[in-house]
Design a protein around this motif. Structure first.
Motif, PDB file in Angstrom:
ATOM      1  N   ARG A  25      70.996   0.595 -92.688  1.00 49.91           N
ATOM      2  CA  ARG A  25      70.749   0.579 -91.245  1.00 49.91           C
ATOM      3  C   ARG A  25      72.059   0.469 -90.475  1.00 49.91           C
ATOM      4  NH1 ARG A  25      66.694  -3.883 -89.127  1.00 49.91           N
ATOM      5  NH2 ARG A  25      65.400  -2.787 -90.665  1.00 49.91           N
ATOM      6  N   ARG A  26      72.989  -0.334 -90.984  1.00 54.77           N
ATOM      7  CA  ARG A  26      74.286  -0.459 -90.319  1.00 54.77           C
ATOM      8  C   ARG A  26      75.016   0.882 -90.301  1.00 54.77           C
ATOM      9  NH1 ARG A  26      74.695  -5.329 -93.573  1.00 54.77           N
ATOM     10  NH2 ARG A  26      76.282  -4.350 -94.881  1.00 54.77           N
ATOM     11  N   ALA A  31      76.715   5.782 -87.531  1.00 55.38           N
ATOM     12  CA  ALA A  31      76.740   7.247 -87.495  1.00 55.38           C
ATOM     13  C   ALA A  31      76.205   7.759 -86.161  1.00 55.38           C
ATOM     14  CB  ALA A  31      75.917   7.812 -88.648  1.00 55.38           C
ATOM     15  N   ALA A  32      75.121   7.147 -85.677  1.00 56.33           N
ATOM     16  CA  ALA A  32      74.565   7.554 -84.381  1.00 56.33           C
ATOM     17  C   ALA A  32      75.564   7.293 -83.260  1.00 56.33           C
ATOM     18  CB  ALA A  32      73.263   6.804 -84.123  1.00 56.33           C
ATOM     19  N   LEU A  33      76.258   6.154 -83.333  1.00 53.77           N
ATOM     20  CA  LEU A  33      77.269   5.841 -82.321  1.00 53.77           C
ATOM     21  C   LEU A  33      78.407   6.853 -82.361  1.00 53.77           C
ATOM     22  CD1 LEU A  33      78.542   3.978 -80.194  1.00 53.77           C
ATOM     23  CD2 LEU A  33      79.506   2.630 -82.084  1.00 53.77           C
ATOM     24  N   LEU A  38      81.242  11.515 -79.983  1.00 58.94           N
ATOM     25  CA  LEU A  38      81.770  12.867 -80.147  1.00 58.94           C
ATOM     26  C   LEU A  38      81.147  13.838 -79.151  1.00 58.94           C
ATOM     27  CD1 LEU A  38      83.504  14.860 -81.805  1.00 58.94           C
ATOM     28  CD2 LEU A  38      81.560  15.116 -83.348  1.00 58.94           C
ATOM     29  N   LEU A  39      79.826  13.765 -79.006  1.00 53.36           N
ATOM     30  CA  LEU A  39      79.123  14.746 -78.188  1.00 53.36           C
ATOM     31  C   LEU A  39      79.138  14.407 -76.701  1.00 53.36           C
ATOM     32  CD1 LEU A  39      76.072  15.405 -80.530  1.00 53.36           C
ATOM     33  CD2 LEU A  39      78.106  16.818 -80.219  1.00 53.36           C
ATOM     34  N   LYS A 123      81.084   7.792 -90.303  1.00 56.51           N
ATOM     35  CA  LYS A 123      81.828   8.947 -89.799  1.00 56.51           C
ATOM     36  C   LYS A 123      81.407  10.227 -90.514  1.00 56.51           C
ATOM     37  CE  LYS A 123      86.110   7.547 -87.624  1.00 56.51           C
ATOM     38  NZ  LYS A 123      85.768   8.379 -86.455  1.00 56.51           N
ATOM     39  N   ILE A 124      81.228  10.131 -91.823  1.00 54.63           N
ATOM     40  CA  ILE A 124      80.824  11.310 -92.595  1.00 54.63           C
ATOM     41  C   ILE A 124      79.451  11.800 -92.132  1.00 54.63           C
ATOM     42  CG2 ILE A 124      80.170  12.116 -94.893  1.00 54.63           C
ATOM     43  CD1 ILE A 124      82.299  10.177 -96.006  1.00 54.63           C
ATOM     44  N   LEU A 125      78.512  10.881 -91.973  1.00 54.48           N
ATOM     45  CA  LEU A 125      77.172  11.268 -91.529  1.00 54.48           C
ATOM     46  C   LEU A 125      77.201  11.847 -90.116  1.00 54.48           C
ATOM     47  CD1 LEU A 125      74.964   8.328 -92.876  1.00 54.48           C
ATOM     48  CD2 LEU A 125      75.163  10.651 -93.779  1.00 54.48           C
ATOM     49  N   ALA A 126      78.008  11.258 -89.244  1.00 57.05           N
ATOM     50  CA  ALA A 126      78.114  11.777 -87.876  1.00 57.05           C
ATOM     51  C   ALA A 126      78.704  13.183 -87.875  1.00 57.05           C
ATOM     52  CB  ALA A 126      78.973  10.840 -87.032  1.00 57.05           C
TER      53      ALA A 126
END
Length: 265
Positions: A25-26, A31-33, A38-39, A123-126
């Motif tokens: 979850r962390r 990743a969402a943050l 980025l976007l 970061k990788i997931l993002a």
């Protein structure tokens, strides 16, 4: 005066420090943050979407970077997807991580339950999530102007995309973790332009003079461009390009493990 057992238990629970969220979850929250950062940044969004879209339209309209007997839209899409991958995995991650390092975010992360490993995993997931968005947006634009993708080609491009993400992502982290922030900004943008323009992305290696062709073939951008053209534009598949991209990915990861610094000091 006595205290009931239930009251004592409630007090113990109140005094107890809250437990951190589970690791997955962390990582997903981080990743969402990262993806939102980025976007929501206009400059990064321009690099991630607008510039690749301009590459797509430009190579589709202009007689540049084409392969004999292959539709211009196919070679344009291959070059565009390579551009999008480099823009996000390399340039954007280098800049964002470089500023995080300068502002002390990386030092702070090491003291939180997320930890350094969770930070990198997020970061990788993002990055992968942003890639999905890039492919969807750019793919829709390509479909509108006449692209008709081959399913097998798309499936073949997936491992190439993953290897390219590792290779360029690690190179971006290496720059962010070894140079000063001002240098990161300049170097990452300059290398992005050079890799796309003359590094084998916009133009196939065969279009370069013989003296430069061997150099382009050894660049990660050249290998990525050739492999995506093989998958998406009916180009010739090169084992050499696959090995070059994999070697850059492995070397990049090892270099980050060896030289990446989490603080400026």
């Amino acid at each position: 005066m006595t205290t009931s057992p239930s009251t004592a238990e409630d007090g113990a629970r109140t005094d107890r420090a809250p437990l951190p969220a589970p690791p997955l979850r962390r990582i997903l929250s981080h990743a969402a943050l990262e993806a939102r950062i980025l976007l929501s940044n206009g400059e990064q969004l321009t690099v991630a979407i607008v510039l690749p879209a301009l590459v797509l339209i430009g190579l589709w309209l202009l007689p540049l970077g084409r392969l004999d007997g292959v539709a211009s839209i196919d070679t344009a899409v291959a070059a565009t997807f390579a551009t999008a991958l480099i823009s996000t995995s390399f340039t954007s991650q280098a800049i964002i991580t470089g500023f995080d390092r300068r502002n002390g975010v990386l030092r702070w992360v090491a003291t939180t339950p997320l930890g350094r490993e969770g930070y990198l995993a997020g970061k990788i997931l993002a990055t992968l999530a942003t890639h999905v968005l890039q492919v969807l947006v750019l793919g829709v634009i390509a479909l509108i102007i006449g692209w008709r993708p081959d399913l097998l080609g798309l499936l073949g491009a997936l491992p190439v995309w993953l290897a390219g993400t590792v290779a360029f992502g690690s190179l971006g982290l290496l720059i962010a973790g070894t140079l000063r922030t001002e240098a990161v900004l300049a170097v990452s943008n300059l290398l992005f332009v050079l890799l796309v323009a003359v590094g084998g992305v916009a133009f196939p290696a065969a279009s370069y003079p013989r003296i430069l062709r061997g150099l382009v073939d050894l660049l990660p951008s050249g290998a990525l461009g050739e492999l995506l053209r093989a998958c998406l534009a009916s180009g010739a598949f090169s084992i050499g390009s696959a090995l070059v991209l994999l070697l850059w990915a492995v070397a990049g990861v090892l270099a980050v493990m060896r030289w990446f610094r989490w603080t400026d000091s």
